[in-house]
Design a protein around this motif. Structure first.
Motif, mmCIF file in Angstrom:
data_model
loop_
_atom_site.group_PDB
_atom_site.id
_atom_site.type_symbol
_atom_site.label_atom_id
_atom_site.label_comp_id
_atom_site.label_asym_id
_atom_site.label_seq_id
_atom_site.Cartn_x
_atom_site.Cartn_y
_atom_site.Cartn_z
ATOM 1 N N LEU A 153 2.353 2.131 -3.446
ATOM 2 C CA LEU A 153 1.396 2.772 -4.356
ATOM 3 C C LEU A 153 1.033 4.171 -3.874
ATOM 4 O O LEU A 153 0.885 5.098 -4.679
ATOM 5 C CB LEU A 153 0.147 1.900 -4.481
ATOM 6 N N VAL B 117 0.840 -1.200 0.000
ATOM 7 C CA VAL B 117 0.000 0.000 0.000
ATOM 8 C C VAL B 117 0.877 1.253 0.000
ATOM 9 O O VAL B 117 0.623 2.214 -0.744
ATOM 10 C CB VAL B 117 -0.956 0.002 1.207
ATOM 11 N N ILE C 14 -5.498 2.308 -5.393
ATOM 12 C CA ILE C 14 -4.755 1.278 -4.656
ATOM 13 C C ILE C 14 -5.614 0.033 -4.487
ATOM 14 O O ILE C 14 -5.154 -1.099 -4.669
ATOM 15 C CB ILE C 14 -4.301 1.817 -3.287
#
Length: 216
Positions: free
Chosen positions: A165, A162, A175
């Motif tokens: 991104l 996460v 995401i």
């Protein structure tokens, strides 16, 4: 509906921004202030989602106002909107908790896009401001690298995905699409990442990742 506040000591600038924001059916200008102190008072009395804040103002400047706004029980997101892209303005506003930094010569469509992005939990920097910020962090980065790497050790493999991104500027929805998860799950991951990295917002989290040399 995104509830916006405009904070600028120039009445004509406030009028122009209000016309721009109110022309977007998803944004409503609910408050205007001519200085930082009044902005804090209004944000305390009204629910504000996004505040567009100038830097140079009487009584309380935009940097101090941003810190005060972000410290409220229900803090608005803040976009610094100024004429000057001086190094200290970029660095200090983001350190104070701003989610965006734009110059007043930014295209109207980009200002509207910034309000939407910041309201959704993303961030937006003017390209010149981003370059200045990166240059400053490179110059003083060695002293922070070890501390940043230590913080990243607290992240799970999924949270690292996460963060990778997020650091590329992707929104929660983007995401979620890339990683095949719910947007609510992404929000939970982002919250955990901010806590682990001791970051106030996505911009600071991305800078922590850059400090650590993290590329995903």
């Amino acid at each position: 509906m995104i509830r916006a506040m405009i904070v600028d000591d120039d009445a004509l600038v406030r009028l122009g921004l209000a016309d721009l924001l109110d022309g977007d059916e998803a944004i409503e200008t609910v408050a205007q202030a001519s200085d930082g102190l009044r902005a804090v008072e209004l944000a305390t009395a009204h629910r504000i989602d996004v505040a567009l804040v100038d830097v140079r103002m009487p009584r309380m400047d935009g940097i101090a106002a941003t810190a005060r706004l972000r410290a409220l029980p229900h803090p608005p997101r803040v976009i610094t909107l100024t004429t000057f892209d001086l190094d200290e303005y970029v660095y200090d506003s983001l350190t104070a908790g701003a989610d965006g930094f734009l110059l007043k010569d930014t295209a109207p469509s980009e200002i509207l896009r910034a309000v939407h992005l910041v309201a959704s939990g993303s961030a937006m920097l003017h390209p010149a401001a981003a370059r200045r910020l990166i240059d400053r962090y490179h110059q003083a980065g060695h002293s922070r690298a070890a501390a940043a790497r230590k913080k990243l050790e607290n992240l799970t493999p999924r949270e690292r995905e996460v963060l990778a991104l997020l650091s590329r500027g992707e929104t929660n929805a983007e995401i979620a699409g890339h990683l095949g998860m719910r947007e609510s799950t992404v929000k939970a991951h982002v919250s955990r990442i901010l806590t682990a990295l001791e970051a106030d917002n996505r911009v600071q989290a991305a800078l922590r990742a850059r400090d650590a040399g993290f590329t995903g």
